[in-house]
Motif scaffolding. Structure first.
Motif, short mmCIF file in Angstrom:
data_model
loop_
_atom_site.label_atom_id
_atom_site.label_comp_id
_atom_site.label_asym_id
_atom_site.label_seq_id
_atom_site.Cartn_x
_atom_site.Cartn_y
_atom_site.Cartn_z
N ASN A 134 0.49 -12.01 9.47
CA ASN A 134 0.54 -10.72 8.78
C ASN A 134 1.54 -9.75 9.42
N PHE A 135 2.04 -10.11 10.61
CA PHE A 135 2.96 -9.22 11.32
C PHE A 135 4.34 -9.89 11.49
N GLU A 136 4.67 -10.75 10.51
CA GLU A 136 5.92 -11.49 10.59
C GLU A 136 7.13 -10.55 10.62
N LEU B 165 -3.65 -14.29 11.62
CA LEU B 165 -3.50 -12.89 12.03
C LEU B 165 -2.05 -12.56 12.35
N SER C 88 1.56 -2.11 15.91
CA SER C 88 1.69 -1.40 14.64
C SER C 88 1.71 0.11 14.84
#
Length: 446
Positions: free
Chosen positions: A302-304, A299, A443
């Protein structure tokens, strides 16, 4: 047991000094002798048992650790188990001992029991589910007929009492064996001239059915402070009684079970169990925890790019994960406790949910404001982390508390032990939930 004391006994066993060892054992309580036997190997324990009279030996066997007892019983012939132990036990204890044996040995032991009536009672009790009142009750009790006169009643009580260690209640039945009341001994003294028992018996007594779950029996005895509770069948015939010492043992086992479940250990294990058994009991939840960690890493991967732009967001991942697990465990522990002691029922479930939500709202406001103040001081007004973390915490505390409250209720509904919800399960799920909320908030605000 103190090492010097144990070493002295081991020395006497090694010398086969029966006379000196017997003198020591005579002054010991059966529970202390059981503790001693737990420390000995099987051969030494057998030597100790040969020095005990049958009644003491039976009491010691009941008090022994389950694994040590099973190991000893495996070494003893069936006729010795029957004559030295089972013949001198209450039926409820005898049933527990016999059920620890394999089926073939059970039949052999039952065939060697000297008292046919006792053997019949044991066989009858073995038919009940061990998690019900029928599986916990004993048949040793004083029972009188409601139509007996006072002299007849007193004579019958004396006759039955000869075979009993303790008398908790004197139960009154009709000609068909149906429970009608309990006989108050005080009235025998104050009203010796009353013609029949039924005129002085107390009809206001609390009983339970043979198919009642043990958890409900424990709550019943605890609620009404009972020393013993009679057990009846579906048409009210007296079958036996459950005493408070049986309930204490059961309560201790339940507490140990719940504590292990909350700690992520499946199955009842002891400190002296084998490495394999302890590993097998622990590894399932460790594997589930590892799976949760892998999902978390996937999870976060995906927000690297988000973390690259604002590395401060990484600093609060442990805070978010830890907070989610803590609030979930706290709320689920309260619900599990309520389900266990009977204070939480279907009629007040939603009141508990509302109360937990109110507590969560207050906690969420306090903790979020504290984190907001820290972030303002540390990162300033302009940093996205200043607002993303407290908003995430606010949402996580509310949702995580609600999840921790509802989860044990769901487990209870589908007949899964709700104690699981106070352990790794709620921590793992709330950890994932926290990361999802955190990433969504980051996000949205990014």
């Amino acid at each position: 047991m103190e090492k010097e004391y144990l070493d002295n006994i081991l020395e006497l066993i090694e010398k086969q000094d029966s006379q000196a060892l017997s003198a020591i054992l005579e002054d010991m309580h059966p529970a202390d002798i059981a503790e001693l036997c737990d420390e000995l190997d099987v051969d030494d324990a057998r030597f100790v048992y040969r020095l005990l009279d049958n009644e003491t030996a039976a009491d010691v066997l009941v008090e022994m650790d389950e694994d040590s007892r099973r190991e000893l019983l495996d070494e003893l012939p069936s006729e010795i188990i029957a004559s030295k132990f089972i013949d001198n036990m209450d039926t409820d204890d005898a049933v527990d001992i016999i059920q620890e044996l394999d089926e073939d040995k059970q039949e052999e032991v039952l065939s060697h029991i000297g008292d046919i009536e006792q053997a019949s009672d044991i066989v009858d009790l073995m038919q009940y589910d061990e998690d019900t009142a029928g599986g916990l009750m004993g048949t040793e009790m004083v029972v009188v007929n409601e139509n007996m006169s006072m002299p007849e009643c007193l004579q019958e009580m004396r006759k039955q009492a000869e075979d009993l260690d303790d008398i908790h209640n004197v139960y009154v039945v009709d000609n068909d064996g149906r429970l009608k009341g309990v006989f108050p001994l005080k009235k025998m003294i104050t009203n010796p001239s009353v013609s029949k028992v039924k005129y002085v018996m107390d009809e206001d007594l609390i009983s339970t059915r043979v198919d009642t779950p043990i958890d409900d029996v424990v709550q019943l005895i605890e609620k009404y402070n009972l020393v013993a509770v009679p057990v009846v069948d579906s048409i009210g015939r007296l079958q036996g009684q459950i005493t408070v010492d049986d309930v204490i043992d059961e309560l201790r086992e339940q507490q140990e079970h719940d504590y292990q479940m909350a700690s992520g250990i499946t199955g009842d294990v002891e400190a002296d169990d084998s490495v394999f058994r302890q590993t097998w009991a622990r590894i399932p939840w460790l594997l589930i925890g590892m799976l949760g960690g892998i999902l978390n890493s996937m999870l976060l991967g995906n927000f690297e790019n988000t973390f690259t732009k604002c590395t401060e967001l990484l600093l609060f991942i442990p805070l978010i994960g830890g907070t989610g697990g803590n609030v979930g465990t706290q709320s689920s522990a309260i619900v599990v406790q309520g389900l266990a002691n009977g204070s939480l029922t279907t009629s007040n479930i939603w009141r508990q949910v509302f109360k937990e939500s109110a507590v969560a709202l207050i906690n969420a406001i306090v903790l979020s404001l504290l984190v907001l103040g820290y972030n303002m001081f540390k990162f300033g007004w302009a940093s996205p982390v200043t607002y993303a973390v407290p908003v995430s915490m606010f949402a996580l505390i509310l949702i995580g508390t609600l999840w921790g409250t509802l989860l044990p209720l769901i487990f209870e509904k589908i007949h899964i032990d709700p104690a699981i919800a106070t352990g790794p399960f709620v921590q793992i799920t709330n950890d994932l939930l926290g990361m999802v909320i955190y990433m969504l908030v980051v996000s949205t605000m990014g």
